[in-house]
Design an enzyme around this catalytic site. Structure first.
Site, mmCIF file in Angstrom:
data_model
loop_
_atom_site.group_PDB
_atom_site.id
_atom_site.type_symbol
_atom_site.label_atom_id
_atom_site.label_comp_id
_atom_site.label_asym_id
_atom_site.label_seq_id
_atom_site.Cartn_x
_atom_site.Cartn_y
_atom_site.Cartn_z
ATOM 1 N N ARG A 16 3.315 -5.845 -0.433
ATOM 2 C CA ARG A 16 3.345 -5.038 0.774
ATOM 3 C C ARG A 16 1.966 -4.842 1.404
ATOM 4 N NH1 ARG A 16 7.086 -0.040 -1.064
ATOM 5 N NH2 ARG A 16 6.423 -0.735 -3.144
ATOM 6 N N ASP A 109 -2.939 1.163 -9.203
ATOM 7 C CA ASP A 109 -2.924 1.336 -7.752
ATOM 8 C C ASP A 109 -3.006 2.802 -7.347
ATOM 9 O OD1 ASP A 109 -0.430 2.150 -8.552
ATOM 10 O OD2 ASP A 109 0.682 0.901 -7.139
ATOM 11 N N GLU A 161 15.802 7.144 -10.256
ATOM 12 C CA GLU A 161 15.268 6.572 -9.030
ATOM 13 C C GLU A 161 16.044 7.106 -7.826
ATOM 14 O OE1 GLU A 161 12.511 4.854 -8.964
ATOM 15 O OE2 GLU A 161 12.426 5.030 -11.147
ATOM 16 N N ASN A 233 0.773 1.458 -1.731
ATOM 17 C CA ASN A 233 1.636 0.281 -1.654
ATOM 18 C C ASN A 233 1.344 -0.595 -0.448
ATOM 19 O OD1 ASN A 233 3.358 0.627 -3.993
ATOM 20 N ND2 ASN A 233 4.197 2.411 -2.951
ATOM 21 N N ALA A 428 -52.786 -9.717 24.279
ATOM 22 C CA ALA A 428 -51.383 -9.938 24.591
ATOM 23 C C ALA A 428 -51.077 -11.424 24.636
ATOM 24 C CB ALA A 428 -51.038 -9.288 25.927
#
Length: 458
Positions: A16, A109, A161, A233, A428
């Site tokens: 993802r 992660d 879940e 994710n 210069a």
């Protein structure tokens, strides 16, 4: 209870993220996810620190070894699942002797997973006498997370879940973080009988918790800070987490005496050190091991990378990397200091100045439109606008030495290697190819030709 091993799960691709890089090698506040998790766990001093790899295994393993040369690398085979990752780890670790004590398992992660949270989890596990403990957190909106279902005594009955939960289970706000502590012997037995008889054909580590209940209680410890256990994710979650973390970093520095006018546009990485009464103006990005001294002003729109800024210096609209800026120096605007510069007290590197490996002594000014590279300039010298140290001959870099009290005219070119003594004045437009003795003047004679009445061809 002894802390025998820690297992970090870093085998996944992280699809993802939509990236050519493994998810664990993406960064937050200047460090990869894997680096941050490894550092937090290593601070607890486990007997063994193991990292399980699979996707781009050699690359992830090389990164892990760069963070900790003593890390144990475990190669997961092609069988998917977090349970399989732990099976592979336990097989390898047990082959070197029987593990005894507790084993910490963490996903890689969660870039803000910190040592204090892990230590509290380990202490809770040891005090509870459970065979396994899962780290949880309480979310106002638990949608998408596995729910922790406890019994009346607080033990974990199961993890459900989202897609499998009923209405009463969906009402639970305590969720799984994918961080666990097991008794080593219980873990070895619990993972031995895992099955991949599910729709995904994977071995799930959560199934090991179910089996661990047969060897004693399974407890849950709720992390006090949900941000510490938030996973990433995709890049939307990464941006959100980075923003929340940076806000906390800025607030901590403000409480320590630093003025940050706009925390929303100021980014400060974790290893930066700021003294009191520093002012950081909007649009600034402080990275790496940057340090800023008292009463210094940084910004607006300035990037500091591994820079040392002494007290009372001002760095405005500039990029400074790997350089030391002395007390009360003035840098910018639109200045680019590449690595290796040392600028002394009261120095100046002004608009559109670039420097690389330049040593600029106290009081010397390089006001504008100049390049100084591989050079040393003494004290209280003024470098005229448009000056260049020509340090590269196409094969090698050469050194330019300019003394103290030198007045360099506009548009000068110093062709290295060359030395200019103290008290010199240059005209210069001079091209200085040869050494110049102290207290002299040098100029390049240029013949000016005028063609009157000239018109370009039509």
């Amino acid at each position: 209870m002894a802390f025998s091993a820690a297992i970090i799960l870093a085998a996944g691709e992280g699809t993802r993220m939509k990236s050519a890089d493994p998810k664990v090698l993406h960064t937050l506040a200047g460090k990869t996810f894997l680096n941050r998790v490894m550092s937090s766990i290593r601070a607890l001093d486990p007997g063994i620190l193991a990292v399980v790899v699979h996707y781009q295994a050699e690359r992830v393993a090389a990164a892990a070894r760069s963070y900790d040369e003593n890390v144990t690398i475990v190669q997961q085979d092609d069988i998917p699942g977090t349970g399989r990752a732990v099976q592979c780890a336990m097989e390898q670790l047990s082959a070197n002797g029987q593990l005894d004590g507790s084993v910490l398992i963490a996903a890689s992660d969660m870039p803000l997973l910190d040592s204090d949270t892990l230590r509290q989890l380990m202490d809770f596990h040891a005090a509870s006498g459970n065979s396994a403990t899962v780290l949880t957190t309480i979310l106002d909106d638990p949608t998408g997370y596995g729910r922790i279902i406890r019994d009346s005594e607080g033990h974990v009955l199961r993890i459900v879940e989202q897609k499998d939960a009923n209405s009463s289970e969906l009402a639970v706000h305590e969720v799984n973080t994918s961080v666990y502590v097991f008794d080593a012997k219980v873990l070895a037995q619990a993972i031995a009988g895992l099955s991949n008889n599910n729709a995904q054909g994977e071995f799930y580590l959560t199934d090991a918790l179910e089996k661990a209940k047969g060897f004693g209680g399974v407890g849950a410890y709720a992390a006090p800070d949900a941000l510490a256990v938030e996973g990433v994710n995709d890049r939307v979650q990464l941006a959100s987490l980075a923003k929340q973390h940076n806000r906390r970093v800025c607030e901590a520095w403000m409480r320590a005496g630093v003025t940050i006018l706009d925390p929303d546009t100021t980014w400060i990485e974790d290893d930066v050190e700021l003294a009191r009464d520093v002012t950081v103006l909007p649009g600034s990005f402080l990275q790496g091991h940057t340090t800023v001294g008292e009463r210094a002003v940084v910004g607006p729109y300035t990037t500091l990378i591994d820079a040392v800024i002494d007290e009372e210096a001002v760095v405005e609209r500039s990029r400074v990397q790997g350089s030391h800026i002395g007390k009360a120096a003035n840098i910018g605007p639109w200045t680019y200091l590449r690595p290796g510069n040392e600028l002394g007290e009261g120095t100046k590197a002004g608009a559109f100045v670039e420097m690389k490996k330049a040593h600029i002594d106290n009081g010397t000014k390089v006001p504008h439109l100049s390049y100084v590279g591989d050079a040393h300039v003494g004290e209280h010298t003024n470098i005229g606008g448009g000056t260049i140290t020509a340090n590269y001959d196409g094969k090698r870099k050469h050194h330019t030495e300019i003394g103290s009290g030198v007045h360099v005219g506009a548009g000068n070119l110093f062709v290295a290697p060359v030395t200019v003594g103290d008290g010199v004045t240059t005209g210069a437009g001079s091209v200085v190819r040869h050494d110049v003795p102290a207290d002299s003047m040098v100029y390049s004679e240029n013949t000016q030709h005028v063609v009157e009445g000239w018109k370009p061809a039509e």
